[in-house]
Motif scaffolding. Sequence first.
Motif, short mmCIF file in Angstrom:
data_model
loop_
_atom_site.label_atom_id
_atom_site.label_comp_id
_atom_site.label_asym_id
_atom_site.label_seq_id
_atom_site.Cartn_x
_atom_site.Cartn_y
_atom_site.Cartn_z
N LYS A 27 36.77 71.44 14.67
CA LYS A 27 36.60 72.85 15.05
C LYS A 27 36.16 73.02 16.51
O LYS A 27 36.70 73.85 17.22
CB LYS A 27 35.56 73.54 14.15
N THR A 64 29.16 79.13 15.61
CA THR A 64 28.16 79.73 14.71
C THR A 64 27.31 78.66 14.02
O THR A 64 26.19 78.94 13.60
CB THR A 64 28.81 80.63 13.65
N GLY A 65 27.83 77.43 13.94
CA GLY A 65 27.03 76.34 13.38
C GLY A 65 25.78 76.11 14.21
O GLY A 65 24.71 75.81 13.69
N TYR A 74 23.02 78.49 13.00
CA TYR A 74 22.32 78.02 11.79
C TYR A 74 21.45 76.80 12.13
O TYR A 74 20.35 76.66 11.61
CB TYR A 74 23.32 77.70 10.67
N ARG A 104 21.35 68.72 17.37
CA ARG A 104 22.35 67.74 16.89
C ARG A 104 21.66 66.54 16.25
O ARG A 104 22.32 65.61 15.79
CB ARG A 104 23.23 67.25 18.05
N SER A 141 21.86 72.73 5.89
CA SER A 141 22.60 73.26 4.74
C SER A 141 21.71 74.12 3.84
O SER A 141 22.16 75.13 3.30
CB SER A 141 23.25 72.14 3.93
N ARG A 166 21.98 84.35 6.17
CA ARG A 166 23.40 84.60 6.45
C ARG A 166 23.63 86.05 6.87
O ARG A 166 24.40 86.33 7.79
CB ARG A 166 24.28 84.25 5.24
N ARG A 221 32.00 78.33 9.02
CA ARG A 221 32.39 78.03 7.63
C ARG A 221 32.87 79.27 6.89
O ARG A 221 33.55 79.16 5.89
CB ARG A 221 31.20 77.44 6.86
N ASP A 222 32.46 80.45 7.38
CA ASP A 222 32.76 81.71 6.68
C ASP A 222 33.38 82.73 7.63
O ASP A 222 33.27 83.93 7.41
CB ASP A 222 31.46 82.30 6.10
N ILE A 223 33.98 82.26 8.70
CA ILE A 223 34.44 83.20 9.74
C ILE A 223 35.64 84.02 9.24
O ILE A 223 35.63 85.24 9.30
CB ILE A 223 34.77 82.48 11.06
N ARG A 255 26.39 67.11 3.19
CA ARG A 255 26.38 68.44 3.83
C ARG A 255 27.61 69.25 3.40
O ARG A 255 27.50 70.42 3.07
CB ARG A 255 26.34 68.24 5.35
N ASP A 277 27.59 72.74 1.47
CA ASP A 277 28.21 73.91 2.11
C ASP A 277 29.34 74.49 1.26
O ASP A 277 29.64 75.69 1.33
CB ASP A 277 28.78 73.53 3.50
N ARG A 310 27.57 76.11 -2.44
CA ARG A 310 26.52 77.14 -2.45
C ARG A 310 27.11 78.46 -2.96
O ARG A 310 28.32 78.70 -2.90
CB ARG A 310 25.94 77.30 -1.05
O1 DC Z 1 29.50 73.38 12.43
P1 DC Z 1 28.18 72.62 12.22
O2 DC Z 1 28.39 71.31 11.52
O3 DC Z 1 27.38 72.50 13.46
O4 DC Z 1 27.35 73.56 11.20
C1 DC Z 1 26.07 73.22 10.78
C2 DC Z 1 25.81 73.78 9.40
O5 DC Z 1 25.71 75.20 9.44
C3 DC Z 1 26.86 73.45 8.36
O6 DC Z 1 26.48 72.31 7.59
C4 DC Z 1 26.94 74.68 7.50
C5 DC Z 1 26.31 75.77 8.29
N1 DC Z 1 27.24 76.82 8.73
C6 DC Z 1 27.47 77.86 7.87
O7 DC Z 1 27.00 77.84 6.74
N2 DC Z 1 28.24 78.91 8.27
C7 DC Z 1 28.80 78.93 9.48
N3 DC Z 1 29.53 79.98 9.85
C8 DC Z 1 28.59 77.85 10.37
C9 DC Z 1 27.81 76.79 9.96
#
Ligand code: DC
Length: 203
Positions: free
Chosen positions: A17, A35-36, A39, A86, A95, A104, A126-128, A164, A168, A171
Amino acid sequence: MRGSVTVAIDGPAGSGKSTLSRALATRLGLHRLDTGAMYRSVAWAVLQQGIDADDREAVAEVARDLDIEVDDRVVADGTDITEAIRGPEVSATVSAVAANPAVRAVMVERQRRWVDAHGGGVVEGRDIGSVVLPDADVKLFLTASPEVRAARRSEEGAEAVARRDRLDSTRTASPLEVPEGARVIDTGAQSVDQIVEEVVAWL
Ligand code: DC
């Protein structure tokens, strides 16, 4: 109307991504939002404050109060946490934080405001495509084999990545899933440039 273009990119850890969203944003002259990282910033603050990540109300309060700036650097309440988010502690905690519906709700609202303020953009998470921008101009769902994904996240470790992804995807609140209308792309099968040109043709 370049300025109003929205591209939603979802997929599991290590699916490519960040690489694709950067390349697409450059190609299209758009801003990019990871967006990760938002979070992860909340998870970082939760750890920093010694709060139990499963204490939903306390974690929601952290999310509501935390000022987060995500750009080339990630800054939370004035502290540059680009590298810290990171690290293994944040990766192991994020998570649980992201499964919290109140967290959220705060993040989704801020992400939509970011898109309005920037006149569109490339947004990854993940939810875009399913929740944040269901009307995006293009929705992409990235995949890659478990081996390819584990190699891309070798510093996190294959087991931690698998855990993870499991959390994810299972949930209750906005689990990772292929959004309606999304195009599924195997990033292990084509080069970034090929995928970028394909996506541009879809716009
Ligand atoms: O993209 P990433 O691996 O940096 O994201 C870190 C965590 O954030 C991932 O394990 C799930 C959560 N996440 C989420 O639930 N919704 C998003 N839009 C982005 C990330």
